[in-house]
Design a protein around this motif. Structure first.
Motif, PDB file in Angstrom:
ATOM      1  N   ARG A 195       0.852  -1.176   0.096  1.00 51.67           N
ATOM      2  CA  ARG A 195       0.244   0.079  -0.040  1.00 51.67           C
ATOM      3  C   ARG A 195       1.203   1.013   0.124  1.00 51.67           C
ATOM      4  NH1 ARG A 195      -3.133  -3.042   4.598  1.00 51.67           N
ATOM      5  NH2 ARG A 195      -4.980  -4.057   2.931  1.00 51.67           N
TER       6      ARG A 195
ATOM      7  N   THR B 147      -0.686   6.743  -6.585  1.00 49.29           N
ATOM      8  CA  THR B 147      -1.399   5.167  -5.489  1.00 49.29           C
ATOM      9  C   THR B 147      -2.396   5.422  -6.001  1.00 49.29           C
ATOM     10  OG1 THR B 147       0.271   4.222  -4.204  1.00 49.29           O
ATOM     11  CG2 THR B 147      -1.940   3.151  -4.403  1.00 49.29           C
TER      12      THR B 147
ATOM     13  N   TRP C 270      -6.700   2.109   5.164  1.00 46.74           N
ATOM     14  CA  TRP C 270      -6.563   1.342   4.054  1.00 46.74           C
ATOM     15  C   TRP C 270      -6.383   0.190   5.031  1.00 46.74           C
ATOM     16  CZ3 TRP C 270      -2.619   3.607  -0.246  1.00 46.74           C
ATOM     17  CH2 TRP C 270      -3.727   4.230  -0.846  1.00 46.74           C
ATOM     18  N   ASP C 271      -5.166   0.356   6.644  1.00 47.44           N
ATOM     19  CA  ASP C 271      -4.540  -1.046   7.120  1.00 47.44           C
ATOM     20  C   ASP C 271      -6.017  -1.259   7.777  1.00 47.44           C
ATOM     21  OD1 ASP C 271      -2.360  -0.827   5.786  1.00 47.44           O
ATOM     22  OD2 ASP C 271      -1.764   0.649   7.327  1.00 47.44           O
TER      23      ASP C 271
ATOM     24  N   ASN D 214      -8.620   2.301  -2.040  1.00 47.87           N
ATOM     25  CA  ASN D 214      -7.512   1.147  -1.365  1.00 47.87           C
ATOM     26  C   ASN D 214      -6.707  -0.351  -2.296  1.00 47.87           C
ATOM     27  OD1 ASN D 214      -5.594  -0.817   0.156  1.00 47.87           O
ATOM     28  ND2 ASN D 214      -7.053  -0.359   1.830  1.00 47.87           N
TER      29      ASN D 214
END
Lengths: 169, 496
Positions: free
Chosen positions: A28, A89, A121-122, B12
């Protein structure tokens, strides 16, 4: 010596249960080659300290991965800042909204970007993320709030409505 | 309104589930085995032996660290604040260095400083000073930059202590109720005989600050009341309608921590740090952030259990408690302004410079609440900025600590309806005598539209000398009057 006492067995178990999380964390934030290096470095550190693995191994491993990524970034000064990497990203799908978001993320500090990523994201709670970055929950909560607000400001919209009595002029 | 974190979450790039098998794949297993084969493990550390040299060396290191710390304190920000990192938005303002002293046994200096910075920014936002920036200079020191600020007093609201929860027993402390005796309630609010005059004034409301224009039904007509800051009472406004209670300021308990908050839209449920016995109905007052001078209360509710261990708060108008405040809680530290300095030069406002009117001088000298205008009149600062029908006039002037507006119309001389800045100076809004609304505008403002409290348009005008003014019909007065600034193209560039 039982299986649970055997360091090799414990390391293999750690690998089996945490490899995906550590690799995902790294992917990521960086390119696949560097992500592989991050995984290797984080698990090497874990192997050296296999006696110290805490109960919440995932957070500990993410903390090691974070350190490994920082080391790699420090060693290669040409590497783009974390926020820049994230922006790249995010912009990948090319939609107008993504490009706008990426533009805003570029203006964040690496610390702000990292705080937002750990949550968004995590999928970590503030308490968990605080353990990964090595600060108190309160400090992390403040940090992520400010980061969110800065990102919202950069996107041109506030995150919260002020709690204030009306007619105070 | 979309949380930017959700926007981010939707992008994500990697799902952990898709990587589940990578560790067990041949390449993964090879890496795992190589790590074990090539790297020695570190044995668990044994208890260290104590060497006298280590103690001396350690003491020297601590001494050196203390010396560095002492040098920082001696030469640090409180004596000479470092220069500003940037000119504040708008090109002028003020910069203060604030010292943070955490409560004994409480937060670390680092955490207290981080939290103080966040709370200062939140207070700025809640006061409409949404460009306040607070940064931790060093543990124990926070630099605060306030664009458009001119006076030290404008920092004061940002540096208050962090209040918590107070609980009032309504049956025991109600002095007056506007539903049953509005005239008496207003008398109490205005600090007439029977009400203590010292201490702090509390204003509670789900939607309106009481220490300001207040309308209340009195025998079938609406009474326009200017409620001054008095003390010893609490005005508790009902959630709906215009009724309110006036309470003696004697809480059953105060300074109670909120240990956790659950929030859904418009509602919050707070778990209190300790339970308090109070007969129902009890009023639970929370001050998550100090707004304005003294404890301005932003949420109120009734106890949900007996003894009071939790409180349900209603937040009107789509308000929310900032997320960080829910888990961060209070400041738990003392903030002290160590130094302050101005940055840049404020622009001259419009209007005509005039000699100080005698009556204005008299009012400033004798009639001001020191919280509003704590300072001496600044001679030569008076500018006549607006005039209109019915003899309406408005003056802008400065004391040594504030920039203020006074107005007069007909037989009424009103003062202090407006303390200007520090806010984004596109347009500001003041209420004056004879139901006037007026205020300064930025040079780019070409048109101002005034709407009444019911949303109907009251006036559309072109500002003169950098100010606008309009008469508000009596039926439209109140806190809901809104002014909108338009630029030359007709686009909205400011709203108050």
């Amino acid at each position: 010596m039982t299986a649970s006492d055997d360091p090799r067995h414990r390391f293999e178990e750690l690998w089996d249960t945490q490899h995906a999380a550590v690799l995902a964390y790294a992917l990521r934030r960086t390119d696949p080659d560097t992500a592989r290096d991050v995984v290797a470095e984080a698990f090497t550190a874990a192997w050296r300290r296999i006696d110290d693995v805490p109960e919440q191994a995932r957070l500990w491993m993410l903390g090691l991965a974070r350190g490994a990524l920082s080391n790699i970034r420090r060693a290669d000064r040409r590497r783009a800042a974390l926020a820049e990497q994230i922006a790249t990203t995010v912009a990948r799908d090319g939609s107008v909204e993504s490009l706008g978001l990426a533009e805003a993320i570029r203006d964040l500090s690496d610390r702000d970007a990292e705080a937002l990523l750990l949550v968004a994201w995590d999928g970590l709670s503030h308490a968990e993320a605080a353990r990964v970055v090595g600060c108190t929950t309160a400090t992390f909560t403040v940090r992520v709030h400010r980061a969110r607000r800065r990102l919202a400001a950069l996107l041109g919209r506030p995150t919260t409505t002020p709690v204030v009595p009306e007619g105070s002029e | 309104m979309t949380d930017p974190t959700q926007l981010l979450a939707a992008r994500n790039p990697v799902s952990e589930d898709t990587l589940r098998d990578r560790g067990a794949a041949p390449e993964g297993v090879r890496m795992r085995d190589e790590i074990m084969a090539r790297n020695p493990r570190v044995a668990r550390p044994q208890r260290r032996r104590v060497h006298i040299g280590g103690i001396i060396g350690g003491a020297a290191a601590v001494g050196a660290a203390a010396l560095v710390g002492a040098l920082f304190v001696m030469t640090g920000p409180q004596d000479e604040p470092p220069p500003s990192g940037a000119i504040p938005e708008g090109g002028w303002g003020m910069e203060a260095t604030v010292r943070v002293e955490p409560s004994p046994g409480g937060l670390s200096l680092e955490d207290a400083s981080e939290r103080a910075a966040a709370i200062i920014e939140a207070r700025g936002e809640s006061r409409g000073m949404d460009n306040v920036q607070a940064d931790v200079l060093a543990p124990g020191f926070v630099r605060v930059t306030v664009p458009w600020a001119q006076f030290e007093s404008q920092f004061a609201p940002l540096l208050l202590g962090s209040p918590r929860v107070a609980i009032y027993d309504l049956d025991r402390v109600t002095l007056a109720n506007s539903a049953t005796d509005p005239a008496r309630a207003l008398r109490v609010l205005r600090g007439r005989p029977g009400t203590a005059r010292s201490g702090e004034w509390y204003a509670i409301s789900g939607s309106q600050l009481v220490a300001g224009p207040l309308s209340a039904p009195t025998g079938g007509r609406r009474l326009w009341a200017w409620v001054e800051a008095r003390s010893g009472v609490v005005a508790a406004r009902a959630r709906s309608g215009t009724s309110f209670r006036v309470l003696r300021d004697t809480p059953v308990a105060d300074s109670i921590d909120i240990t956790s908050i659950e929030e859904s839209t418009g509602r919050i449920r707070a778990v209190l740090g300790r339970s308090v016995v109070a007969s129902r109905p009890a009023l639970v007052v929370s001050e998550p952030f100090a707004i304005g001078y003294g404890p301005s209360i932003v949420a109120s509710g009734r106890s949900s259990s007996r003894p009071v261990a939790t409180a349900n708060f209603a937040l009107g108008g789509g308000r929310r408690v900032p997320e960080w405040a829910i888990s961060v809680g209070g400041l738990d530290a003392v903030l002290q302004q160590a130094s302050v300095r101005g940055i840049g030069t404020p622009p001259q406002r419009g209007g005509r410079r005039i000699p100080t009117p005698k009556r204005l001088r008299l009012v400033v000298r004798t009639g001001l609440d020191p919280l509003d205008a704590p300072g001496a009149f600044r001679e030569g600062s008076v500018r006549l900025v607006a005039s209109g029908s019915g003899g309406f006039r408005a003056w802008e002037f400065e004391t040594t600590t504030a920039r203020l507006v006074a107005s007069a119309g007909g037989n009424v001389f009103a003062y202090g309806m407006c303390a200007l800045g520090p806010t984004a100076p596109v347009i500001e809004k003041c209420f004056g005598a004879a139901a006037f609304v007026f205020g300064p505008v930025a040079p780019g403002v070409r048109t101002v539209i005034v709407s009444g409290s019911d949303g109907t348009r009251v006036a559309r005008m072109r500002p003169r000398n950098g100010w606008f003014s309009a008469t508000i019909p009596a039926a439209q007065t109140g806190g809901g009057v809104e002014v909108v600034a338009l630029d030359a193209s007709g686009a909205e560039i400011g709203r108050r």
